[in-house]
Motif scaffolding. Structure first.
Motif, PDB file in Angstrom:
ATOM      1  N   VAL A 189       0.843  -1.193   0.000  1.00  0.00           N
ATOM      2  CA  VAL A 189       0.000   0.000   0.000  1.00  0.00           C
ATOM      3  C   VAL A 189       0.881   1.248   0.000  1.00  0.00           C
ATOM      4  O   VAL A 189       0.644   2.194  -0.756  1.00  0.00           O
ATOM      5  CB  VAL A 189      -0.954   0.009   1.209  1.00  0.00           C
ATOM      6  CG1 VAL A 189      -1.686   1.338   1.291  1.00  0.00           C
ATOM      7  CG2 VAL A 189      -1.951  -1.131   1.108  1.00  0.00           C
ATOM      8  N   MET A 249       2.148   1.775  -3.410  1.00  0.00           N
ATOM      9  CA  MET A 249       1.153   2.341  -4.317  1.00  0.00           C
ATOM     10  C   MET A 249       1.047   3.844  -4.130  1.00  0.00           C
ATOM     11  O   MET A 249       0.884   4.587  -5.092  1.00  0.00           O
ATOM     12  CB  MET A 249      -0.204   1.696  -4.071  1.00  0.00           C
ATOM     13  CG  MET A 249      -0.299   0.260  -4.533  1.00  0.00           C
ATOM     14  SD  MET A 249      -1.890  -0.465  -4.127  1.00  0.00           S
ATOM     15  CE  MET A 249      -2.973   0.437  -5.240  1.00  0.00           C
ATOM     16  N   MET A 250       1.148   4.265  -2.877  1.00  0.00           N
ATOM     17  CA  MET A 250       1.117   5.699  -2.576  1.00  0.00           C
ATOM     18  C   MET A 250       2.217   6.415  -3.358  1.00  0.00           C
ATOM     19  O   MET A 250       1.995   7.463  -3.951  1.00  0.00           O
ATOM     20  CB  MET A 250       1.390   5.927  -1.084  1.00  0.00           C
ATOM     21  CG  MET A 250       0.300   5.456  -0.174  1.00  0.00           C
ATOM     22  SD  MET A 250      -1.024   6.672  -0.092  1.00  0.00           S
ATOM     23  CE  MET A 250      -2.055   5.922   1.176  1.00  0.00           C
ATOM     24  N   ARG A 253       1.813   7.712  -6.907  1.00  0.00           N
ATOM     25  CA  ARG A 253       1.047   8.939  -7.173  1.00  0.00           C
ATOM     26  C   ARG A 253       1.948  10.153  -7.152  1.00  0.00           C
ATOM     27  O   ARG A 253       1.546  11.236  -7.528  1.00  0.00           O
ATOM     28  CB  ARG A 253      -0.052   9.174  -6.113  1.00  0.00           C
ATOM     29  CG  ARG A 253      -1.125   8.143  -5.974  1.00  0.00           C
ATOM     30  CD  ARG A 253      -2.009   8.120  -7.214  1.00  0.00           C
ATOM     31  NE  ARG A 253      -1.742   6.858  -7.902  1.00  0.00           N
ATOM     32  CZ  ARG A 253      -2.466   5.763  -7.806  1.00  0.00           C
ATOM     33  NH1 ARG A 253      -3.556   5.765  -7.115  1.00  0.00           N
ATOM     34  NH2 ARG A 253      -2.122   4.656  -8.416  1.00  0.00           N
ATOM     35  N   LEU A 293     -11.400  -0.832  -1.479  1.00  0.00           N
ATOM     36  CA  LEU A 293     -10.489  -0.778  -0.338  1.00  0.00           C
ATOM     37  C   LEU A 293      -9.665   0.485  -0.483  1.00  0.00           C
ATOM     38  O   LEU A 293      -8.999   0.680  -1.496  1.00  0.00           O
ATOM     39  CB  LEU A 293      -9.590  -2.018  -0.358  1.00  0.00           C
ATOM     40  CG  LEU A 293      -8.855  -2.374   0.917  1.00  0.00           C
ATOM     41  CD1 LEU A 293      -9.842  -2.636   2.042  1.00  0.00           C
ATOM     42  CD2 LEU A 293      -7.968  -3.580   0.678  1.00  0.00           C
ATOM     43  N   SER A 352      -6.972   3.610   1.073  1.00  0.00           N
ATOM     44  CA  SER A 352      -5.994   4.075   2.042  1.00  0.00           C
ATOM     45  C   SER A 352      -5.929   5.589   1.888  1.00  0.00           C
ATOM     46  O   SER A 352      -6.415   6.134   0.894  1.00  0.00           O
ATOM     47  CB  SER A 352      -4.636   3.437   1.754  1.00  0.00           C
ATOM     48  OG  SER A 352      -3.740   3.754   2.793  1.00  0.00           O
ATOM     49  N   PHE A 353      -5.349   6.278   2.857  1.00  0.00           N
ATOM     50  CA  PHE A 353      -5.294   7.737   2.799  1.00  0.00           C
ATOM     51  C   PHE A 353      -3.872   8.211   3.016  1.00  0.00           C
ATOM     52  O   PHE A 353      -3.158   7.685   3.873  1.00  0.00           O
ATOM     53  CB  PHE A 353      -6.194   8.347   3.877  1.00  0.00           C
ATOM     54  CG  PHE A 353      -7.641   7.997   3.690  1.00  0.00           C
ATOM     55  CD1 PHE A 353      -8.465   8.794   2.905  1.00  0.00           C
ATOM     56  CD2 PHE A 353      -8.175   6.862   4.267  1.00  0.00           C
ATOM     57  CE1 PHE A 353      -9.787   8.461   2.715  1.00  0.00           C
ATOM     58  CE2 PHE A 353      -9.511   6.529   4.090  1.00  0.00           C
ATOM     59  CZ  PHE A 353     -10.318   7.331   3.305  1.00  0.00           C
ATOM     60  N   ASP A 354      -3.451   9.208   2.239  1.00  0.00           N
ATOM     61  CA  ASP A 354      -2.114   9.753   2.451  1.00  0.00           C
ATOM     62  C   ASP A 354      -2.167  10.848   3.525  1.00  0.00           C
ATOM     63  O   ASP A 354      -3.209  11.100   4.127  1.00  0.00           O
ATOM     64  CB  ASP A 354      -1.504  10.258   1.142  1.00  0.00           C
ATOM     65  CG  ASP A 354      -2.236  11.472   0.587  1.00  0.00           C
ATOM     66  OD1 ASP A 354      -3.046  12.062   1.313  1.00  0.00           O
ATOM     67  OD2 ASP A 354      -2.002  11.812  -0.580  1.00  0.00           O
ATOM     68  N   LEU A 410      -6.664   6.853  -1.738  1.00  0.00           N
ATOM     69  CA  LEU A 410      -5.991   5.974  -2.689  1.00  0.00           C
ATOM     70  C   LEU A 410      -6.805   4.698  -2.768  1.00  0.00           C
ATOM     71  O   LEU A 410      -7.008   4.031  -1.756  1.00  0.00           O
ATOM     72  CB  LEU A 410      -4.571   5.645  -2.229  1.00  0.00           C
ATOM     73  CG  LEU A 410      -3.857   4.592  -3.068  1.00  0.00           C
ATOM     74  CD1 LEU A 410      -3.391   5.171  -4.395  1.00  0.00           C
ATOM     75  CD2 LEU A 410      -2.682   4.001  -2.319  1.00  0.00           C
ATOM     76  N   VAL A 411      -7.303   4.382  -3.955  1.00  0.00           N
ATOM     77  CA  VAL A 411      -8.063   3.135  -4.111  1.00  0.00           C
ATOM     78  C   VAL A 411      -7.067   1.984  -4.232  1.00  0.00           C
ATOM     79  O   VAL A 411      -6.357   1.869  -5.226  1.00  0.00           O
ATOM     80  CB  VAL A 411      -8.984   3.184  -5.342  1.00  0.00           C
ATOM     81  CG1 VAL A 411      -9.687   1.839  -5.526  1.00  0.00           C
ATOM     82  CG2 VAL A 411     -10.001   4.298  -5.189  1.00  0.00           C
ATOM     83  N   VAL A 412      -6.989   1.167  -3.203  1.00  0.00           N
ATOM     84  CA  VAL A 412      -6.022   0.081  -3.144  1.00  0.00           C
ATOM     85  C   VAL A 412      -6.504  -1.110  -3.958  1.00  0.00           C
ATOM     86  O   VAL A 412      -5.732  -1.770  -4.631  1.00  0.00           O
ATOM     87  CB  VAL A 412      -5.783  -0.342  -1.685  1.00  0.00           C
ATOM     88  CG1 VAL A 412      -4.903  -1.573  -1.593  1.00  0.00           C
ATOM     89  CG2 VAL A 412      -5.188   0.816  -0.901  1.00  0.00           C
ATOM     90  N   CYS A 422      -6.585   0.255   6.209  1.00  0.00           N
ATOM     91  CA  CYS A 422      -7.399   0.603   5.061  1.00  0.00           C
ATOM     92  C   CYS A 422      -8.849   0.759   5.495  1.00  0.00           C
ATOM     93  O   CYS A 422      -9.225   0.327   6.585  1.00  0.00           O
ATOM     94  CB  CYS A 422      -7.300  -0.463   3.976  1.00  0.00           C
ATOM     95  SG  CYS A 422      -5.691  -0.574   3.181  1.00  0.00           S
ATOM     96  N   ASN A 468      -8.264   6.596 -10.105  1.00  0.00           N
ATOM     97  CA  ASN A 468      -7.499   6.570  -8.860  1.00  0.00           C
ATOM     98  C   ASN A 468      -6.785   5.234  -8.710  1.00  0.00           C
ATOM     99  O   ASN A 468      -5.584   5.182  -8.437  1.00  0.00           O
ATOM    100  CB  ASN A 468      -8.459   6.813  -7.691  1.00  0.00           C
ATOM    101  CG  ASN A 468      -7.749   6.947  -6.371  1.00  0.00           C
ATOM    102  OD1 ASN A 468      -6.825   6.189  -6.081  1.00  0.00           O
ATOM    103  ND2 ASN A 468      -8.173   7.910  -5.566  1.00  0.00           N
ATOM    104  N   TYR A 469      -7.525   4.158  -8.931  1.00  0.00           N
ATOM    105  CA  TYR A 469      -6.957   2.814  -8.813  1.00  0.00           C
ATOM    106  C   TYR A 469      -5.818   2.593  -9.797  1.00  0.00           C
ATOM    107  O   TYR A 469      -4.778   2.019  -9.455  1.00  0.00           O
ATOM    108  CB  TYR A 469      -8.052   1.773  -9.033  1.00  0.00           C
ATOM    109  CG  TYR A 469      -7.579   0.354  -9.046  1.00  0.00           C
ATOM    110  CD1 TYR A 469      -7.140  -0.270  -7.880  1.00  0.00           C
ATOM    111  CD2 TYR A 469      -7.571  -0.387 -10.226  1.00  0.00           C
ATOM    112  CE1 TYR A 469      -6.696  -1.585  -7.898  1.00  0.00           C
ATOM    113  CE2 TYR A 469      -7.134  -1.705 -10.242  1.00  0.00           C
ATOM    114  CZ  TYR A 469      -6.697  -2.294  -9.076  1.00  0.00           C
ATOM    115  OH  TYR A 469      -6.262  -3.596  -9.096  1.00  0.00           O
ATOM    116  N   GLY A 482      -4.052   4.891 -11.312  1.00  0.00           N
ATOM    117  CA  GLY A 482      -3.017   5.912 -11.283  1.00  0.00           C
ATOM    118  C   GLY A 482      -3.067   6.836 -12.476  1.00  0.00           C
ATOM    119  O   GLY A 482      -2.045   7.338 -12.936  1.00  0.00           O
TER     120      GLY A 482
END
Lengths: 242, 242
Positions: free
Chosen positions: A153, A156-157, A160, B76, B78-80, B86-88, B109, B199-200, B202
């Motif tokens: 994860v 993946m960040m 971006r 699923l 996640s957040f920066d 972020l769509v994992v 997540c 988003n997923y 990229g």
DNA sequence: CGTTCACTTGACCCCACTCAATCCTAGTGG
DNA sequence: CCACTAGGATTGAGTGGGGTCAAGTGAACG
């Protein structure tokens, strides 16, 4: 001293076990009760050596178990339809690898030593034995496996972010992993090439060069070929928040 | 019929178990001996419902176990540091989620329903019970977890490719997962927005639109809002090899 | 001491991003 | 049933980050 591989490859083989290995609180045993570590220790093959460039395992080869690096570093590769390398991950001392073969019983990655490595090997069939006698171990392996998910994860960040942020984060990430393993976090050797870094980060190796140059110009790091020193960790870290 | 959620939420609760669920050869039990499935069935909470947009679990919340989607789909996230999503991953019926919380016992997540979902829930503390009584289950979970690793490698591959290839592969990937679950592989509904796809993958959501338009112009697919039909799978697949 | 391969640096260009306008579509209320 | 609205989706124009190609530099090794 900085290297965790210390002697014992000679007479008293049994002297080094998981119980007294200096990686015991990082490696597979981490989180296991003392009693269960003893059982684990009996099943592990120690002191496997691979020279720089040699494979620890190949894509397509049968899963033979989980591996723990004691010293040296490695890269984990996958290949696309055209045979192009994809650097999936770098593995540092004390870290585990081999999970890419557990599900299908066949490795879908190749692990290559980036420098001489010494590793321990927990054979696959013994994992099943342990699963019965040592229920804690299954849990630990499952945790480690899921850990890798968490790392993905983070990866993946990074995809971006700009090339500059990727390189900065990469350096900090390596630094952090080395710190946890007891190495210097501010000065270390990058055992992988610019090409491999670029491949891993999803940018061209020329871009890696340019950005390393840039970070040096800003006095955040100094680099002499593969030797790296972090001068201003704080500001380097600011890329995280940007 | 196409939907795996069928009645039984009323009187005869115990009638639906893992043994007779139509997902039994896809879900957690896959690979378990019949006897052990019975034991598993007793520990699973069935018929949990979430409406579109509702969370199944949140980032930071304690790990409560592994979840198996019976119907509907989810994303699923996640957040920066700046709170950007972020769509994992996307999760389809019959697929598992929750591994992001297993290692640290806290989810990193957030899982959100993309449409009404019905799911089964294997509580965390029961996993440990099962690990002792049902050694096979630990193995299965470990395998599933490592499966996710394999999927991540595929995802990394995609990040090397052009936007066009990413969208093509995305469509084929969804198609393939639906086929395995017994749905139509050539005609289905994309339950996620262009924004979420972008988003997923990229890429910007505008780019997703443009490429879907392009693929339609080439008569490889037709799209009416969220409804998608694959016209020329072969050629669409050629993006894999390109 | 020459060869090779990794690394660096420069010039140019293209893919995909951003910004902005418009078009749909589903949902809401009259 | 239709008008209205809001958010998603589409489409266009302009731009820049980073890729590619190519040349030059350096360092390791036989």
């Amino acid at each position: 001293m900085i290297n965790s591989t210390t002697s014992n490859s000679s007479t008293t083989e049994t002297a080094v076990t998981c119980t007294n290995c200096n990686l015991d609180n990082l490696c597979i045993p981490k989180g296991l009760p003392r009693s269960e570590i003893g059982e684990l220790a009996l099943l592990v093959n120690r002191n496997n050596i691979r020279q720089k460039g040699e494979a620890i395992y190949h894509t397509g080869s049968p899963f033979r178990g989980i591996i723990a690096l004691r010293s040296g570093s490695a890269k984990l590769l996958s290949f696309d339809q055209n045979g192009n390398e994809l650097v999936v991950d770098f593995i540092l001392p004390g870290e585990l690898l081999g999970f890419d073969g557990l599900s299908s019983q066949t490795h879908n990655c190749t692990a290559i030593a980036l420098e001489t490595v010494n590793y321990c090997h927990l054979p696959a069939y013994k994992i099943e034995i342990l699963a019965i006698n040592t229920p804690g171990l299954s849990q630990v392996l499952l945790q480690r496996s899921c850990n890798q998910f968490d790392a993905q994860v983070q990866k993946m960040m990074l995809n971006r972010r700009s090339a500059e942020e990727r390189v900065a984060c990469f350096i900090l990430h390596i630094s952090d992993r080395l710190r946890i393993r007891g190495y210097s976090e501010l000065e270390f050797r990058l055992s992988m090439s610019r090409e491999e870094i670029g491949n891993y980060l999803g940018i061209a190796h020329e871009t890696v060069s340019r950005i390393i140059h840039l970070l040096q110009a800003r006095k955040l790091i100094t680099v002499k070929s593969k030797q790296l020193k972090i001068l201003n960790k704080k500001e380097l870290f600011s890329f995280h928040t940007t």
